[in-house]
Scaffold this active site. Structure first.
Site, PDB file in Angstrom:
ATOM      1  CB  SER A 168      -0.935  -0.141   1.333  1.00  0.00           C
ATOM      2  OG  SER A 168      -0.229  -0.246   2.631  1.00  0.00           O
ATOM      3  CG  ASN A 174      -3.907  -5.294  12.701  1.00  0.00           C
ATOM      4  OD1 ASN A 174      -3.212  -4.966  11.689  1.00  0.00           O
ATOM      5  ND2 ASN A 174      -4.256  -6.334  13.123  1.00  0.00           N
ATOM      6  CG  HIS A 185     -42.223  23.000  -9.973  1.00  0.00           C
ATOM      7  ND1 HIS A 185     -42.530  21.660  -9.749  1.00  0.00           N
ATOM      8  CD2 HIS A 185     -43.102  23.623  -9.004  1.00  0.00           C
ATOM      9  CE1 HIS A 185     -43.184  21.649  -8.590  1.00  0.00           C
ATOM     10  NE2 HIS A 185     -43.506  23.013  -8.330  1.00  0.00           N
ATOM     11  CB  SER A 188     -15.884  24.678 -28.677  1.00  0.00           C
ATOM     12  OG  SER A 188     -15.557  24.083 -29.613  1.00  0.00           O
ATOM     13  CE  LYS A 223     -20.408  25.726 -26.367  1.00  0.00           C
ATOM     14  NZ  LYS A 223     -20.586  24.388 -26.912  1.00  0.00           N
ATOM     15  CD  GLU A 264     -19.965  21.741 -18.706  1.00  0.00           C
ATOM     16  OE1 GLU A 264     -19.835  20.778 -19.318  1.00  0.00           O
ATOM     17  OE2 GLU A 264     -19.815  22.896 -19.299  1.00  0.00           O
ATOM     18  CE1 TYR A 276      -6.153  -3.490   8.791  1.00  0.00           C
ATOM     19  CE2 TYR A 276      -5.148  -5.650   8.321  1.00  0.00           C
ATOM     20  CZ  TYR A 276      -5.406  -4.332   7.963  1.00  0.00           C
ATOM     21  OH  TYR A 276      -4.800  -3.985   6.771  1.00  0.00           O
ATOM     22  CD  GLN A 281      -3.007  -2.203   2.373  1.00  0.00           C
ATOM     23  OE1 GLN A 281      -2.295  -2.592   3.243  1.00  0.00           O
ATOM     24  NE2 GLN A 281      -2.680  -2.784   0.779  1.00  0.00           N
TER      25      GLN A 281
HETATM   26  N1  ARG Z   1      -0.925  -1.418   5.279  1.00  0.00           N
HETATM   27  C1  ARG Z   1      -2.055  -1.848   6.062  1.00  0.00           C
HETATM   28  C2  ARG Z   1      -3.384  -1.103   6.030  1.00  0.00           C
HETATM   29  O1  ARG Z   1      -3.293  -0.075   5.478  1.00  0.00           O
HETATM   30  C3  ARG Z   1      -1.680  -1.737   7.341  1.00  0.00           C
HETATM   31  C4  ARG Z   1      -2.015  -2.946   8.700  1.00  0.00           C
HETATM   32  C5  ARG Z   1      -1.552  -4.235   8.207  1.00  0.00           C
HETATM   33  N2  ARG Z   1      -1.671  -5.006   9.310  1.00  0.00           N
HETATM   34  C6  ARG Z   1      -1.692  -6.372   8.906  1.00  0.00           C
HETATM   35  N3  ARG Z   1      -1.934  -7.089   9.951  1.00  0.00           N
HETATM   36  N4  ARG Z   1      -1.707  -6.661   7.667  1.00  0.00           N
HETATM   37  O2  ARG Z   1      -4.311  -1.457   6.467  1.00  0.00           O
END
Ligand code: ARG
Length: 458
Positions: A23, A110, A156, A277, A283, A290, A317, A322
């Site tokens: 991540s 976690n 309306h 445009s 335009k 938008e 968790y 993630q």
């Molecule tokens: N990158 C993980 C997240 O964003 C961190 C927590 C990961 N914990 C684990 N036990 N894999 O959630």
């Protein structure tokens, strides 16, 4: 480099799995908050004697040096790292050896990630609030210039009753003020420190969670370790508050788009906030408005992503969680981008007062006032309503407005009408007579603006 958790494993993870699992590409942005959290944790570990005070100090200095190096571009994120938490811990260990390895005592990723997102979003909420305040302040300033700019009010999308441009803009200011309220409300529940929940079942070490909470300026610590690591309500609430704010910006954008059209021509956007445009030379398009309207769909999508991701997760968790980050970061990034473009677009637009006034004069929007005139002369409202309806039909046949229909025509339908009628149905009278609290009269809107400015300072 082998993972920090490599002990139990006989093989390296497949490189595709590593990429899939990682991540860091999107959580690296939390580096500062991760380091802040780790500094508070290390401070507490030293104070409670869980680790040696000297080592706690070395860890803190090491983390500060890492922060400096990231901010000065000396240290770049390793795309192969599993996440920002692992990256910083591995870097600390690289620099301090065994001392670095002590940082993760009495902590899990976690509770660490649960803390980092809260810290990160707490700052983002502040930034969004400031941007909303800038927008509301701009609305107050523009409104002050248009207390007497008469325009048709619609229901309306049909012309209904006369209002002023100031009254219309201040309606949005009210919505944005409530958006600030929603953000603050969500912040109140987010303001709870989860570190010390451990992986799920807290820890046997004699940690001091309240001290960590105090160091990081939280008002409370979470009360249940399972909840502390499982909760993402605060992301959902924030996404919901931000989606509501975007919905307001989107309605406003829709009106900007309508008002810029040749059919309305109530405003003209500045060249710097419009585009042309590639084929049609005439335009001038309201692309910014938008895009804000379009991006609203995306932020609503982020909210739905978070709700669907969470809805079936058993405690505590799960790696699914993630996926919270890209959604909530996208929601927050998008709203910041939209607000910071929308406000100057409004500040630079030209308001075409005469066109608004002309549209207001054409739609029989003073018909209610004409009926009220008869009521004031003693007729029951339903009779007055019917007579006015007949007059409107007559005007349409004779290509006239209520202001231009001659008094004789009025009197033929109802002898109660007199010369003072024309004053009573003048658009200025219609607007400025609406002095009820919250109404469109110039005096009432001045009160709205003053109250709004006061609310912004609270
Ligand atoms: N990158 C993980 C997240 O964003 C961190 C927590 C990961 N914990 C684990 N036990 N894999 O959630």
């Amino acid at each position: 480099m082998a993972s920090l958790w490599a002990g139990r494993f006989k093989k390296e993870v497949d490189s595709k799995v590593n990429d899939f699992n990682s991540s860091i590409a999107f959580d690296a942005r939390m580096y500062r908050h991760d380091i802040m959290g780790s500094i508070a944790h290390a401070t507490m570990l030293g104070e409670t004697g869980i680790i040696d005070r000297k080592e706690s100090e070395m860890i803190i200095q090491g983390l500060e040096a890492i922060l400096d190096d990231i901010e000065n571009g000396v240290l770049v994120f390793d795309p192969n790292a599993e996440d920002i938490h692992m990256f910083i811990e591995a870097e600390l260990t690289k620099r301090l050896g065994d001392t670095g390895k002590r940082l993760h005592t009495a902590r899990s990723r976690n509770d660490q990630v649960a803390l980092d997102i809260r810290l990160y979003l707490r700052d983002e909420v502040q930034t969004i609030e400031t941007l909303i305040k800038d927008l509301i302040a701009a609305l107050c300033r523009i409104s002050e210039q248009h207390l007497d700019t008469i325009m048709p009010g619609y229901t309306h999308l049909q012309r209904a009753q006369p209002i002023t441009f100031a009254h219309h803009l201040m309606a949005y200011a009210q919505m944005f003020l409530r958006d600030i309220g929603r953000l603050r409300d969500c912040n109140k529940r987010m303001d709870c420190m989860p570190l010390g929940s451990g992986a799920l079942a807290a820890t046997t070490y004699p940690i001091d969670r309240h001290r960590v909470g105090e160091l990081l300026h939280f008002s409370a610590v979470t009360e249940n370790s399972l909840d502390g690591v499982s909760d993402r309500d605060f992301c959902i609430e924030l996404a919901s508050a931000v989606a509501t704010l975007m919905m307001h910006l989107s309605r406003f954008s829709e009106e900007i788009i309508l008002w810029s059209s040749w059919e309305f021509k109530f405003i003209e956007l500045d060249d710097a906030y419009s585009t042309g445009s590639s084929i049609m030379p005439q335009k001038k398009n309201p692309d910014i408005a938008e895009l804000v309207r379009g991006k609203t769909g995306r932020v609503i999508g982020d909210l739905v992503t978070l709700l669907s991701m969470m809805k079936s997760l058993p405690l505590a968790y799960n790696k699914d969680m993630q996926e919270d980050k890209e959604a909530i970061f996208d929601a927050v990034d998008t709203v910041k981008l939209c607000l910071s473009t929308f406000t100057p677009m409004l500040e630079t637009m030209r308001v075409l007062k005469e066109n608004m006034r002309a549209a207001a004069a054409k739609g029989f929007i003073n018909a209610t006032d004409c009926a009220d005139y008869l009521v004031k002369k003693g007729l029951p409202f339903r009779d007055a309503y019917k007579i006015t309806g007949t007059l409107v039909a007559l005007c349409i046949d004779e290509n006239k407005t209520l202001e231009t229909l001659p008094l004789e025509s009025y009197q033929k339908i109802c002898p109660v009408f007199a010369e003072d009628l024309f004053d009573a149905i003048a658009l200025e009278t219609c607007v400025n007579g609406r002095t009820a609290y919250g109404g469109p009269s110039s005096e009432s809107v001045k009160v709205q603006i003053a109250n709004m400015r006061k609310a912004l300072t609270e």
